[in-house]
Design a protein around this motif. Sequence first.
Motif, PDB file in Angstrom:
ATOM      1  N   ASN A 237     -11.028  -3.900   6.861  1.00 26.11           N
ATOM      2  CA  ASN A 237     -10.942  -5.255   7.395  1.00 26.11           C
ATOM      3  C   ASN A 237     -12.335  -5.879   7.432  1.00 26.11           C
TER       4      ASN A 237
ATOM      5  N   ARG B  65      -0.252  -5.267   2.661  1.00 23.87           N
ATOM      6  CA  ARG B  65      -1.541  -5.893   2.914  1.00 23.87           C
ATOM      7  C   ARG B  65      -1.383  -7.415   2.917  1.00 23.87           C
TER       8      ARG B  65
ATOM      9  N   VAL C 149      -9.697  -2.495  -0.378  1.00 25.21           N
ATOM     10  CA  VAL C 149      -8.673  -1.456  -0.397  1.00 25.21           C
ATOM     11  C   VAL C 149      -9.220  -0.270  -1.168  1.00 25.21           C
TER      12      VAL C 149
ATOM     13  N   GLN D 228      -2.061  -8.558  10.748  1.00 23.05           N
ATOM     14  CA  GLN D 228      -2.475  -7.819   9.556  1.00 23.05           C
ATOM     15  C   GLN D 228      -2.285  -6.321   9.777  1.00 23.05           C
ATOM     16  N   ARG D 229      -2.681  -5.828  10.947  1.00 23.30           N
ATOM     17  CA  ARG D 229      -2.546  -4.405  11.258  1.00 23.30           C
ATOM     18  C   ARG D 229      -1.073  -4.002  11.339  1.00 23.30           C
TER      19      ARG D 229
ATOM     20  N   SER E 272       0.324  -3.680   7.857  1.00 20.97           N
ATOM     21  CA  SER E 272      -0.284  -2.532   7.190  1.00 20.97           C
ATOM     22  C   SER E 272       0.291  -1.227   7.699  1.00 20.97           C
ATOM     23  N   ASP E 273       0.334  -1.074   9.025  1.00 22.00           N
ATOM     24  CA  ASP E 273       0.752   0.200   9.613  1.00 22.00           C
ATOM     25  C   ASP E 273       2.258   0.418   9.544  1.00 22.00           C
TER      26      ASP E 273
ATOM     27  N   ILE F  82      -7.241   0.624   4.535  1.00 21.55           N
ATOM     28  CA  ILE F  82      -7.530  -0.798   4.621  1.00 21.55           C
ATOM     29  C   ILE F  82      -8.927  -0.989   5.202  1.00 21.55           C
TER      30      ILE F  82
ATOM     31  N   ASN G  75       0.812  -1.215   0.000  1.00 20.56           N
ATOM     32  CA  ASN G  75       0.000   0.000   0.000  1.00 20.56           C
ATOM     33  C   ASN G  75       0.841   1.258   0.000  1.00 20.56           C
TER      34      ASN G  75
ATOM     35  N   LYS H  63       3.263  -0.985   5.338  1.00 20.39           N
ATOM     36  CA  LYS H  63       2.367  -0.663   4.206  1.00 20.39           C
ATOM     37  C   LYS H  63       2.151  -1.885   3.320  1.00 20.39           C
TER      38      LYS H  63
END
Length: 222
Positions: free
Chosen positions: A44, A133, A54, A123-124, A127-128, A42, A36, A131
């Motif tokens: 969820n 997914r 997305v 997953q978080r 992502s955070d 995102i 990302n 970046k």
Amino acid sequence: MLTKPISVTLIILLLAGCTALKKSPQPDYSQFIYENGPDVAIINDSTKTPDQMVVKVTGSAPDKAVSSQEELRLKNKYSGYLKTKPEKITDVKLYAFIDDWLHTPYLWAGTTKNGIDCSAFIQRLFSDVYKIRIPRTSVQQFFTQNVERFTVRPELAKGDLVFFRTLPGTYVSHVGMYLDNNMFVNSSSSKGVSIASLNDPYWSAKYVGAGRLIVNKSVRVE
């Protein structure tokens, strides 16, 4: 490393987060992984299609800068957890994220600070912090084509996913992320977001294998 293709039927039968299957099977997104940009949000929600999961947003908040004093605190704190030297703690953004979520309680299907399950936490994190997914459940994260699976623990490196069988009748039911020195971060039902050791008799007995993300094979880049 597993090389045989896994059928969609098998994935649907195994579809679960960190506990036993409690809901009717959801659509299978195990083949989707995303890298990302800074303006991608995102969603969820496994009831949505991959395209809906997305979405582009504007005005995303920039990553928070970590002061030198805070960096020193994080290095000292997490070198203690990992039983290593502070100078070996180099991914400050990762440990700032872990510190922000540390001791968050476990909640099956939870995705927030009020409670989060193991796969949602991982997953978080990806992502955070990175970046990237990854799929929503531990089973999907294990079987996605964008993860190279292996079982030999000496090959583990920071960022590898570590998978466990914590429930009878399941192949994979729990996931964490490897840090260093046989330590990994996870959201467990007993301790919430916490750091644990692969050498702990409980985790050692439940260990299934590990997986390394292959970002350059991503199906979709926004």
